[in-house]
Scaffold this motif. Sequence first.
Motif, short mmCIF file in Angstrom:
data_model
loop_
_atom_site.label_atom_id
_atom_site.label_comp_id
_atom_site.label_asym_id
_atom_site.label_seq_id
_atom_site.Cartn_x
_atom_site.Cartn_y
_atom_site.Cartn_z
N ALA A 1 38.65 107.65 115.27
CA ALA A 1 39.12 106.58 116.17
C ALA A 1 38.40 105.27 115.94
N GLY A 2 37.26 105.29 115.22
CA GLY A 2 36.52 104.07 114.93
C GLY A 2 35.79 103.54 116.14
N CYS A 3 35.14 104.41 116.91
CA CYS A 3 34.41 103.98 118.10
C CYS A 3 33.14 104.80 118.22
N ASP A 4 32.38 104.55 119.28
CA ASP A 4 31.13 105.24 119.52
C ASP A 4 31.39 106.65 120.06
N PRO A 5 30.57 107.63 119.70
CA PRO A 5 30.77 108.99 120.24
C PRO A 5 30.65 109.05 121.75
N GLN A 6 29.77 108.21 122.34
CA GLN A 6 29.64 108.21 123.80
C GLN A 6 30.96 107.76 124.47
N THR A 7 31.67 106.85 123.79
CA THR A 7 32.96 106.41 124.34
C THR A 7 33.94 107.57 124.36
N VAL A 8 33.97 108.34 123.26
CA VAL A 8 34.86 109.51 123.22
C VAL A 8 34.47 110.50 124.30
N LYS A 9 33.17 110.75 124.46
CA LYS A 9 32.71 111.70 125.46
C LYS A 9 33.11 111.27 126.87
N ARG A 10 32.99 109.93 127.16
CA ARG A 10 33.32 109.43 128.51
C ARG A 10 34.80 109.65 128.83
N TYR A 11 35.69 109.34 127.89
CA TYR A 11 37.11 109.49 128.15
C TYR A 11 37.52 110.95 128.24
N VAL A 12 36.91 111.80 127.43
CA VAL A 12 37.23 113.22 127.48
C VAL A 12 36.75 113.85 128.78
N GLU A 13 35.56 113.51 129.23
CA GLU A 13 35.05 114.04 130.49
C GLU A 13 35.89 113.56 131.69
N ALA A 14 36.36 112.29 131.63
CA ALA A 14 37.21 111.79 132.73
C ALA A 14 38.53 112.55 132.77
N ARG A 15 39.11 112.87 131.60
CA ARG A 15 40.37 113.61 131.59
C ARG A 15 40.16 115.04 132.08
N ASP A 16 39.06 115.68 131.66
CA ASP A 16 38.81 117.06 132.06
C ASP A 16 38.48 117.17 133.54
N ALA A 17 37.91 116.09 134.11
CA ALA A 17 37.58 116.11 135.55
C ALA A 17 38.77 115.77 136.43
N GLY A 18 39.91 115.48 135.83
CA GLY A 18 41.11 115.15 136.62
C GLY A 18 41.24 113.69 136.98
N ARG A 19 40.32 112.86 136.50
CA ARG A 19 40.41 111.43 136.76
C ARG A 19 41.27 110.77 135.69
N SER A 20 41.79 109.60 136.01
CA SER A 20 42.58 108.86 135.04
C SER A 20 41.65 108.21 134.02
#
Length: 498
Positions: free
Chosen positions: A28-47
Amino acid sequence: MTKSGREIVEILRAYDLTQTVWSAAQLAGCDPQTVKRYVEARDAGRSPYERERRPRAIDPFLDKIEAWVEESAGKIRADVVHRKITAMGFVGNERSTRRAVAEAKAAWKAGRRRTYRPWVPEPGLWLQVDWGKGPEVGGRKTWLFCAWLAWSRFRVVIPVWDSTVGTLASNLDTTFRAIGGVPTFVLSDNAKTITLEHVAGIPVRHPQMVELGRHYGASVESCVPFDPETKGGVEATVKIAKWDLVPTAANLHPGYASFEELAEACAEFCDKVNNRVHRETGKTPAARLAIEREALHRVPHAPFALAAGEQRLVDEGQTIRFGSVRYSTPPGHVGTYVYCRVVGEELVITADTAAGLAEIARHRTSTPGNPRIEDAHYPNHPGGRAITAPRPRPRTPAEIAFLQIGPGAERWLTDAAATGTVRIRAKMGHALELAALLGTDVIDTALDMAAEAGRFSDGDLASIADHVAALGTLGEVTRADEAHSVQPGTFGWDAYGR
């Protein structure tokens, strides 16, 4: 930097493919922390498209702010709240306080917002009426009486000079006759002509409006003060009428030269809006009025006494007598009965026409011996003269032949007689002889020029006729009198000796 929706979708797709944060970040051409933040938000049920709210310095005071907003019914100001929480230990700036107060007020209003149920009117039930300030005509203020049938959306706009009780009754009678019936209810604003006062919130009706309702078989009601559900429709009618009829900088209307011109503009406005397809109903108000008339009551033949006034007969002099004073009326009403009522210091004269009561004249009240006669009511008597100049009525063959020359001959005869010209018949015969020689057109022009120049002596007509026959026109005509001389002036000697 906040990612766009497309970038977030690419990040999540890369993670679903690789199932590792580091590999998804490389794709995706971004920081790993950015990927982790979006994945955790999706898994937690947040938008994943909404950023997580960060803690703020004002959060410990939010409960107190909400309590103050609730206690003040949403009236407390942000600067007052800022002073209170600053004294309680808040160290943030006033901008943060204003934002928090705005959020608290929005949340408070959301749970208390008034909801409006759509009004579905029935045919023949409601007629709403109201007043609007009209344009000035001749430096004088006017009013626009606006009526609106709720079911058919049919509009009636009547211009008037005042908004008194008598005028309101007259306009209601005209409106009933224009729509072809009487509805069950007439709804209006809380004007003094409808409601005298409110006692414990209960409107006290004007007694004359109650009598008017009994006469026409309708109930005159007033809306609830400051309530848009009961007065919004007619106020919209007034607003639309004023947009099109009152001159403003927006519509660039040039104004009105007379009250009749304003009345014509109101009639054109009503014809336009009543024959235009309504956005809500999908039909023209005129077409729906034909259906609604079946639900309306019949209009009484005689108008309400308050709307009409006292009855008077128009005599052959186009005048009526009211209070031992003669008042003039426009042409066309001789031998008919009209209605008179006093409005302030004016006498209003109305006539009962096929379209209802219509105001035909208005005079300032006077005293016996001082009649009110308007020159405009007598167009055949210029200057207000009771005796007009006689029209030529030829009797002899010579008179008939002379006047048949043209309008110039009639003007010559009228002016020559007024100036005491002698031997008029002989000069008329001489004109007929010249007409046979030079033609009637030449002599008619010569006679007109002779009358304009005031030349009625012997030989004047022949001299002018020769000039007209040679040149076709006389140019500028100068009437000879004691103030005019053909002698050259002495202006050229003014500088002599200087």
